[in-house]
Design a protein around this motif. Structure first.
Motif, mmCIF file in Angstrom:
data_model
loop_
_atom_site.group_PDB
_atom_site.id
_atom_site.type_symbol
_atom_site.label_atom_id
_atom_site.label_comp_id
_atom_site.label_asym_id
_atom_site.label_seq_id
_atom_site.Cartn_x
_atom_site.Cartn_y
_atom_site.Cartn_z
ATOM 1 N N GLY A 209 0.821 -1.209 0.000
ATOM 2 C CA GLY A 209 0.000 0.000 0.000
ATOM 3 C C GLY A 209 0.849 1.251 0.000
ATOM 4 O O GLY A 209 0.573 2.210 -0.734
ATOM 5 N N HIS A 210 1.905 1.256 0.798
ATOM 6 C CA HIS A 210 2.816 2.407 0.833
ATOM 7 C C HIS A 210 3.506 2.577 -0.515
ATOM 8 O O HIS A 210 3.632 3.699 -1.027
ATOM 9 C CB HIS A 210 3.849 2.237 1.945
ATOM 10 C CG HIS A 210 4.861 3.327 1.988
ATOM 11 N ND1 HIS A 210 4.558 4.596 2.433
ATOM 12 C CD2 HIS A 210 6.161 3.350 1.616
ATOM 13 C CE1 HIS A 210 5.627 5.360 2.331
ATOM 14 N NE2 HIS A 210 6.623 4.622 1.841
ATOM 15 N N ALA A 211 3.948 1.468 -1.099
ATOM 16 C CA ALA A 211 4.631 1.532 -2.397
ATOM 17 C C ALA A 211 3.705 2.103 -3.465
ATOM 18 O O ALA A 211 4.136 2.911 -4.301
ATOM 19 C CB ALA A 211 5.135 0.153 -2.806
ATOM 20 N N LEU A 212 2.451 1.710 -3.442
ATOM 21 C CA LEU A 212 1.496 2.237 -4.423
ATOM 22 C C LEU A 212 1.275 3.729 -4.238
ATOM 23 O O LEU A 212 1.158 4.476 -5.215
ATOM 24 C CB LEU A 212 0.175 1.480 -4.340
ATOM 25 C CG LEU A 212 0.229 0.033 -4.825
ATOM 26 C CD1 LEU A 212 -1.095 -0.675 -4.552
ATOM 27 C CD2 LEU A 212 0.580 -0.041 -6.300
ATOM 28 N N LYS A 213 1.239 4.196 -2.988
ATOM 29 C CA LYS A 213 1.092 5.631 -2.737
ATOM 30 C C LYS A 213 2.292 6.402 -3.267
ATOM 31 O O LYS A 213 2.146 7.481 -3.838
ATOM 32 C CB LYS A 213 0.919 5.894 -1.240
ATOM 33 C CG LYS A 213 -0.430 5.471 -0.711
ATOM 34 C CD LYS A 213 -0.536 5.726 0.774
ATOM 35 C CE LYS A 213 -1.860 5.216 1.310
ATOM 36 N NZ LYS A 213 -1.955 5.345 2.765
ATOM 37 N N VAL A 214 3.474 5.851 -3.083
ATOM 38 C CA VAL A 214 4.689 6.496 -3.590
ATOM 39 C C VAL A 214 4.646 6.561 -5.112
ATOM 40 O O VAL A 214 4.954 7.603 -5.707
ATOM 41 C CB VAL A 214 5.950 5.751 -3.097
ATOM 42 C CG1 VAL A 214 7.197 6.236 -3.821
ATOM 43 C CG2 VAL A 214 6.103 5.905 -1.590
ATOM 44 N N LEU A 215 4.252 5.470 -5.749
ATOM 45 C CA LEU A 215 4.156 5.465 -7.216
ATOM 46 C C LEU A 215 3.131 6.475 -7.709
ATOM 47 O O LEU A 215 3.365 7.169 -8.707
ATOM 48 C CB LEU A 215 3.807 4.069 -7.727
ATOM 49 C CG LEU A 215 4.917 3.029 -7.642
ATOM 50 C CD1 LEU A 215 4.393 1.661 -8.050
ATOM 51 C CD2 LEU A 215 6.087 3.433 -8.519
ATOM 52 N N ASP A 216 1.996 6.558 -7.034
ATOM 53 C CA ASP A 216 0.981 7.538 -7.416
ATOM 54 C C ASP A 216 1.531 8.958 -7.292
ATOM 55 O O ASP A 216 1.279 9.813 -8.154
ATOM 56 C CB ASP A 216 -0.278 7.380 -6.554
ATOM 57 C CG ASP A 216 -1.098 6.155 -6.928
ATOM 58 O OD1 ASP A 216 -0.894 5.600 -8.032
ATOM 59 O OD2 ASP A 216 -1.932 5.738 -6.101
ATOM 60 N N ALA A 217 2.276 9.217 -6.233
ATOM 61 C CA ALA A 217 2.854 10.556 -6.039
ATOM 62 C C ALA A 217 3.855 10.864 -7.145
ATOM 63 O O ALA A 217 3.899 12.000 -7.651
ATOM 64 C CB ALA A 217 3.525 10.638 -4.672
ATOM 65 N N ILE A 218 4.632 9.886 -7.537
ATOM 66 C CA ILE A 218 5.605 10.093 -8.622
ATOM 67 C C ILE A 218 4.876 10.385 -9.928
ATOM 68 O O ILE A 218 5.276 11.280 -10.674
ATOM 69 C CB ILE A 218 6.531 8.857 -8.754
ATOM 70 C CG1 ILE A 218 7.441 8.768 -7.537
ATOM 71 C CG2 ILE A 218 7.329 8.915 -10.044
ATOM 72 C CD1 ILE A 218 8.224 7.472 -7.447
ATOM 73 N N LYS A 219 3.807 9.655 -10.209
ATOM 74 C CA LYS A 219 3.035 9.886 -11.434
ATOM 75 C C LYS A 219 2.438 11.287 -11.450
ATOM 76 O O LYS A 219 2.436 11.945 -12.486
ATOM 77 C CB LYS A 219 1.915 8.852 -11.542
ATOM 78 C CG LYS A 219 2.382 7.477 -11.929
ATOM 79 C CD LYS A 219 1.190 6.520 -11.984
ATOM 80 C CE LYS A 219 1.608 5.108 -12.229
ATOM 81 N NZ LYS A 219 0.457 4.166 -12.214
ATOM 82 N N GLU A 220 1.945 11.732 -10.301
ATOM 83 C CA GLU A 220 1.344 13.068 -10.239
ATOM 84 C C GLU A 220 2.382 14.146 -10.494
ATOM 85 O O GLU A 220 2.093 15.169 -11.111
ATOM 86 C CB GLU A 220 0.680 13.275 -8.884
ATOM 87 C CG GLU A 220 -0.609 12.501 -8.717
ATOM 88 C CD GLU A 220 -1.240 12.703 -7.352
ATOM 89 O OE1 GLU A 220 -0.869 13.654 -6.638
ATOM 90 O OE2 GLU A 220 -2.121 11.883 -7.007
ATOM 91 N N GLU A 221 3.603 13.935 -10.010
ATOM 92 C CA GLU A 221 4.667 14.912 -10.207
ATOM 93 C C GLU A 221 5.057 15.024 -11.681
ATOM 94 O O GLU A 221 5.446 16.099 -12.137
ATOM 95 C CB GLU A 221 5.914 14.521 -9.408
ATOM 96 C CG GLU A 221 5.762 14.712 -7.928
ATOM 97 C CD GLU A 221 6.992 14.233 -7.153
ATOM 98 O OE1 GLU A 221 7.997 13.849 -7.790
ATOM 99 O OE2 GLU A 221 6.934 14.237 -5.908
ATOM 100 N N LYS A 222 4.952 13.934 -12.412
ATOM 101 C CA LYS A 222 5.368 13.920 -13.814
ATOM 102 C C LYS A 222 4.299 14.447 -14.763
ATOM 103 O O LYS A 222 4.580 14.717 -15.912
ATOM 104 C CB LYS A 222 5.765 12.494 -14.231
ATOM 105 C CG LYS A 222 7.040 12.036 -13.577
ATOM 106 C CD LYS A 222 7.463 10.685 -14.074
ATOM 107 C CE LYS A 222 8.792 10.281 -13.459
ATOM 108 N NZ LYS A 222 9.272 9.017 -13.977
ATOM 109 N N GLN A 223 3.064 14.568 -14.288
ATOM 110 C CA GLN A 223 1.996 15.049 -15.152
ATOM 111 C C GLN A 223 2.115 16.562 -15.298
ATOM 112 O O GLN A 223 2.376 17.274 -14.327
ATOM 113 C CB GLN A 223 0.640 14.671 -14.585
ATOM 114 C CG GLN A 223 0.360 13.182 -14.681
ATOM 115 C CD GLN A 223 -1.021 12.843 -14.114
ATOM 116 O OE1 GLN A 223 -1.728 13.691 -13.614
ATOM 117 N NE2 GLN A 223 -1.373 11.571 -14.210
ATOM 118 N N PRO A 224 1.891 17.039 -16.521
ATOM 119 C CA PRO A 224 1.995 18.501 -16.762
ATOM 120 C C PRO A 224 0.892 19.281 -16.113
ATOM 121 O O PRO A 224 -0.127 18.899 -15.793
ATOM 122 C CB PRO A 224 1.946 18.638 -18.274
ATOM 123 C CG PRO A 224 1.484 17.330 -18.816
ATOM 124 C CD PRO A 224 1.607 16.323 -17.715
#
Length: 75
Positions: free
Chosen positions: A60-75
């Motif tokens: 669950g923590h890993a998925l939250k981290v991945l989601d945060a990374i994806k949000e940072e990369k979105q324009p």
């Protein structure tokens, strides 16, 4: 004399003789065999439940981290 192994004996032997099984599991089985079977079973169930919850928390923590990374990369 019945030379057939019980189901548990066959399972235990298969695990202990399997070179692909972890040393930790093999050691745990050997130690549990020295204990009362019902107490060992209860402890193994408790360990499995706790580790399942731990793995779910880690994932669950890993998925939250991945989601945060994806949000940072979105324009």
């Amino acid at each position: 004399e019945d030379e057939r192994m019980s189901r548990s004996e066959a399972e235990i032997r298969a695990i202990l003789e399997n070179p692909g099984q972890s040393y930790w599991l093999k050691d745990a089985i050997k130690k549990l065999l020295d204990r009362d079977a019902l107490d060992a079973h209860r402890d193994a169930q408790t360990l499995a439940r706790v580790m399942k919850h731990h793995a779910e928390d880690v994932m669950g923590h890993a998925l939250k981290v991945l989601d945060a990374i994806k949000e940072e990369k979105q324009p």
